[in-house]
Design an enzyme around this catalytic site. Structure first.
Site, mmCIF file in Angstrom:
data_model
loop_
_atom_site.group_PDB
_atom_site.id
_atom_site.type_symbol
_atom_site.label_atom_id
_atom_site.label_comp_id
_atom_site.label_asym_id
_atom_site.label_seq_id
_atom_site.Cartn_x
_atom_site.Cartn_y
_atom_site.Cartn_z
ATOM 1 N N THR A 124 4.359 1.450 -0.786
ATOM 2 C CA THR A 124 4.778 1.444 -2.467
ATOM 3 C C THR A 124 3.875 2.230 -3.213
ATOM 4 O OG1 THR A 124 5.740 0.108 -1.437
ATOM 5 C CG2 THR A 124 6.153 0.049 -4.091
ATOM 6 N N TRP A 141 7.324 -0.788 -7.973
ATOM 7 C CA TRP A 141 8.101 -1.417 -6.689
ATOM 8 C C TRP A 141 9.193 -1.741 -8.068
ATOM 9 C CZ3 TRP A 141 11.603 -5.319 -6.476
ATOM 10 C CH2 TRP A 141 12.079 -5.293 -5.657
ATOM 11 N N PHE A 188 -3.473 0.019 7.471
ATOM 12 C CA PHE A 188 -4.153 -1.518 7.397
ATOM 13 C C PHE A 188 -5.117 -1.392 5.597
ATOM 14 C CE2 PHE A 188 -3.134 -2.413 11.355
ATOM 15 C CZ PHE A 188 -1.468 -2.398 11.204
ATOM 16 N N LYS A 238 10.792 -7.747 10.500
ATOM 17 C CA LYS A 238 10.902 -7.032 9.075
ATOM 18 C C LYS A 238 10.366 -6.401 7.808
ATOM 19 C CE LYS A 238 14.849 -8.631 5.551
ATOM 20 N NZ LYS A 238 15.899 -7.696 5.512
ATOM 21 N N ALA A 298 -3.645 1.457 13.241
ATOM 22 C CA ALA A 298 -5.191 1.939 12.374
ATOM 23 C C ALA A 298 -5.817 1.044 12.954
ATOM 24 C CB ALA A 298 -5.257 1.843 10.762
ATOM 25 N N ARG A 355 2.233 8.700 7.201
ATOM 26 C CA ARG A 355 2.509 8.585 8.866
ATOM 27 C C ARG A 355 3.649 7.814 8.457
ATOM 28 N NH1 ARG A 355 -0.753 3.394 10.569
ATOM 29 N NH2 ARG A 355 -0.060 3.182 7.896
ATOM 30 N N LYS A 388 0.831 -1.916 -0.046
ATOM 31 C CA LYS A 388 -0.101 -0.076 -0.103
ATOM 32 C C LYS A 388 1.039 1.250 -0.300
ATOM 33 C CE LYS A 388 -2.565 0.329 3.732
ATOM 34 N NZ LYS A 388 -2.144 0.601 4.461
ATOM 35 N N PHE A 414 2.937 -8.696 -8.746
ATOM 36 C CA PHE A 414 4.355 -9.908 -8.320
ATOM 37 C C PHE A 414 4.715 -10.016 -9.222
ATOM 38 C CE2 PHE A 414 3.187 -7.590 -4.081
ATOM 39 C CZ PHE A 414 3.981 -7.593 -3.797
#
Lengths: 557, 557
Positions: A75, A411, A303, A107, A275, A96, A73, A383
């Site tokens: 990204t 990405w 979220f 990670k 959130a 944020r 999100k 992806f």
């Protein structure tokens, strides 16, 4: 195409050639006297020095219910802004700021990924300009002042068993969830039960993110209820007389932070409530400032759309007047497959049937956004393992349901991978939206929660535990039932059970506790087993982190 | 002369015309590429970009035992540096950074006063560049990682009852001195007793202030002992494997902070352990950097010469090779009168006899400094109510005891009020000093402490409680008795009883606990009732603080 050709997010961010922050400020139209540099690539902005009365359009980015597969999100938010910039629009991002707790735990950062990141990502993820530390300080200074007040004679008659103000740390530390303090005899204070939340769950974070000026910040701090007297009367910060000191501790932090995307788009990163346990949006002051500077502001809520977006529209928009002119719902084939019942280890196997099943989760979020009168656009974030057949399922569904959809590949490609999405969003921005809140403040608390459960989560109704019922009665008695509600709910499911993915139906949501936040101006409704202090996993990300002899960070994402 | 003509420290600091920090950097000879601005008047310095091999002379400023009357040690430190500058010397100041805890508690900052201040004082006293917050984060991340290790299976066999690593907050919060954590059942961690110290008492603060490079920082962090196993074996941070993550959290904070005095002298402010519960000196990296840049570095050690100066010379000098070339002992007529038995309310009444009695405290500290082979200079810091007769007592005593003495009036006059002192210090700097530590590392722990008690405090001997005796036996068994000792003792008295002012004699010091700090490289010896977490007073300074509608701080000193 193999994954080995990819650099890590940290490597991409570190290799990037950033522009000096003064150049970014100039591009954003921020006067030099409003800028306070923090290093070469970060700055704080004195918003009082920005005279513009512009009100740019707001694009809110949300997502399907998050899965371990990752949706991207942030990204997409960053990539979309870079796409608008490539299309020659005057654009800014408002995001944020990350909490340090999860950074040390699991990670994964909060600054986007690949070629769609905000930078300097290492700084943003670690301490940044110290805003969260200032909030931690203010929160814990208040806690110390409360316990000191009791220790020094308790003039306000505070019942130590009914203090609701908790201490906070910006760390995932389960051992601090429930503690007893003030032990050791009469010189060490008054013993009582207490607990620590993570900083982003602090009411001060909510206040910080909803305040429209330093004065409003002080007023809100004054209105915070810290607990109750032995006579069950609420005790406010203003009775302790320390709202001035708390404001002083937050004064510099309250200035929004300017950074840049890898594409050179100006970005404001400021405030960061989660959130699931809080309202999940960056500060009103940052979004408002971005609107003064840019024609299009791309912002994100935490979220899935059931959490961050619902709160953006029912809480932030109501209090600030900043409503979305378009909403982007990010999803991925991987996420939909998980919602369709596929386990994480089998995500690379083609499974169009699972996509078809999982799409119900997306459908639910699309309906939610439409319930607010705003037109959604789906960002299907690609992806490498996605197949044409799987993509076709979603594209067909979107067409059948009359929802705009765009494939994104930010990405790998940065802004270029978001051009199609930007164009679809521009179509929505060109039309007048019919935005409205989902409930009126005059409705009962039960009605407000029920509307959220039915129209956003797709559930049947609500259930209050006995203690929540009692709390609700007291809230009505005190006249606080005219506030909006801030649901605290698991992000993984539309229900209050994290394991129920997809689109569950006929479920009820159990409200087990209601915590009035008079400073923030909402009632937090805790559901399920939602934790306000996360824990660390067995192998925390911290184990991989290091600093090389020449001072470079390693192992940070 | 009446006091009403004076402005507050905050007013003077706010009215001051500061020079842009890049101009201060240029004056100090710091290359532009080494500077990272934090706002207009603060910067962090990348010390790797400073090539100089210069080693400037070090002037250490210390004082008589502090009294509620105030001595003005920081004020004299700053004023002396400004005086050197007026005398055309290439000079820098190196100071500790203030802890936020006391700022919210008792009115009074750590940035000097009147016309001898470091600025921007408001920023320096509140958050500054976030160094203390980074230390708090690293300390508490380690604590969370320890409890998580135990919760996740406790592979290292850590005994939860024998964890010595405490959590910290940069707040005066007595209710956190003794706590129990991990309550609430098996999902909330392992219950155990714990406690919070103030951040400046953290071993990480000591490590931060003694490390000579990022690599040394990491090594020292790895060497920290966090507790013991069920088999009583020490557990080191390196066994947890998180020294890299802790170093990463401290990496930016580890860069010294550049600010300026009101006189425009470059000042490095970095690291700030208290001298009563820790070693009391600013970072080695800051003092070392200042020596590379300036011919004369004026630095300060906390509280009286029995605490900060003793630790500077026995700990910091030994570990870093930075020894003082001259020592200034600050005192005031008011302080000496209090040491002579006068109460605070009667300080404005002339009382030369009390000065004569109280001078014993000064005499003791002068002897202490001479015990290290360094020549002291007395700075008699003038206050308005001092009379000629009272001043004459001290001047005569100094002459009889062959100690250089200068009157200072830097609070009112800035550098001009320190010229006489600067000239006396230059006389000492012109001579070779015979500096030596007070004990050898090969001596026993008992011998080391005894030497400090006899030669610095002027006491008769020492006494170990039974539990301290046991701890000492274990320390010997583990081979850690070759470390220097860091005394934790009340600052108000040469003894371990805060009420015994002046120059007590024939007293013994009780060692009630010995805490090995393998990362810092010393053994903390706790005496008397010394607290490692202060409390707030009945009327905390926080009650007076405020922010005006146009964003100015109020009530901060």
């Amino acid at each position: 195409m193999t994954l080995t050709k990819y650099l890590s997010d940290l490597e991409i961010a570190t290799n990037a050639k950033m522009q000096p922050i003064m150049d970014i400020a100039k591009k954003a139209g921020i006067p030099e006297e409003a800028i306070e540099q923090y290093g070469r690539y970060k700055a704080k902005i004195d918003v009082n020095q920005i005279a513009s009365t512009k009100k740019g359009k707001v694009v809110l980015v949300t997502a399907t219910s998050p899965t371990p597969a990752g949706e991207g999100k942030s990204t997409v938010t960053v990539g979309l802004a870079d796409a608008f910039q490539q299309l020659k629009h005057n654009v800014m991002v408002a995001l944020r700021e990350p909490s340090l707790g999860p950074v040390m735990g699991v990670k994964g950062g909060a600054t986007g990924g690949g070629y769609a990141q905000v930078v300097p990502m290492e700084d943003i993820n670690l301490h940044f300009t110290g805003d969260l530390h200032a909030i931690t300080s203010a929160n814990n200074a208040l806690a110390a002042l409360i316990d000191n007040h009791i220790h020094q004679g308790n003039e306000l008659n505070i019942d130590p068993r009914r203090i609701i103000w908790k201490r906070v740390l910006d760390i995932n530390d389960r051992a601090l969830r429930k503690v007893t303090i003030g032990l050791g005899g009469p010189l060490q204070g008054v013993p009582r039960e207490d607990g620590f939340d993570i900083t982003v769950a602090s009411e001060i974070m909510a206040v910080f993110c909803l305040a429209t000026s330093v004065d409003d910040l002080k007023q809100r701090l004054a209105n915070i209820v810290i607990g109750y007297t032995y006579d069950r009367e609420p005790v406010f910060v203003r009775q302790l007389g320390v709202e001035g000191a708390l404001t002083l501790l937050l004064k510099e932090a309250f200035k929004p932070n300017l950074v840049q995307t890898l594409g050179g788009t100006p970005a404001l990163i400021h405030g960061g409530p989660f959130a699931n346990i809080a309202h999940g949006c960056n500060s009103v002051i940052a979004t408002g400032t971005a609107r003064k500077l840019a024609d299009i502001v791309v912002t994100e809520a935490g979220f899935g759309a059931d959490l961050g977006a619902e709160k953006f529209m029912n809480i932030k928009a109501r209090q600030s007047g900043i409503s979305p002119d378009a909403v982007v719902v990010v999803t991925t084939i991987r996420a939909l497959k998980m919602h369709g019942g596929v386990s994480k280890s089998e995500l690379t196997i083609e499974n169009a049937a699972a996509v078809t099943t999982g799409i119900a989760n997306l459908a639910r979020h699309i309906e939610s956004v439409r319930a607010f009168g705003v037109e959604p656009v789906i960002a299907l974030n690609r992806f490498v393992a996605d197949t044409e057949a799987e993509l076709a399922v979603v594209l067909t569904w979107a067409k059948e349901n009359d929802v705009r959809i765009a494939l994104t590949n930010v990405w790998e490609q940065g802004g270029k991978g978001g051009i199609e999405l930007a164009e679809k969003v521009l179509e929505v921005l060109a039309k007048e939206q019919n935005f409205h809140h989902l409930y009126e403040l005059s409705e009962t608390v039960e009605q407000k929660i029920t509307k959220i459960v039915q129209k956003v989560y797709g559930g049947a109704g609500i259930h209050f535990t006995d203690s929540a019922q009692k709390q609700l009665m007291q809230i009505k008695k005190l006249g606080w039932d005219g506030l909006p509600v801030c649901m605290a709910k698991t992000q993984y499911s539309l229900t209050d059970q994290p394991s129920l993915l997809g689109r569950p139906e006929n479920f009820t949501i159990t409200i087990r506790e209601i915590v009035p936040k008079l400073g923030a101006g909402f009632l937090v409704c805790l559901t399920g087993d939602i934790m306000t202090m996360p824990g660390l996993p067995k192998q925390p990300a911290a184990l991989k982190m290091d600093v090389t002899a020449d001072g470079r960070a390693e192992g940070l994402f």
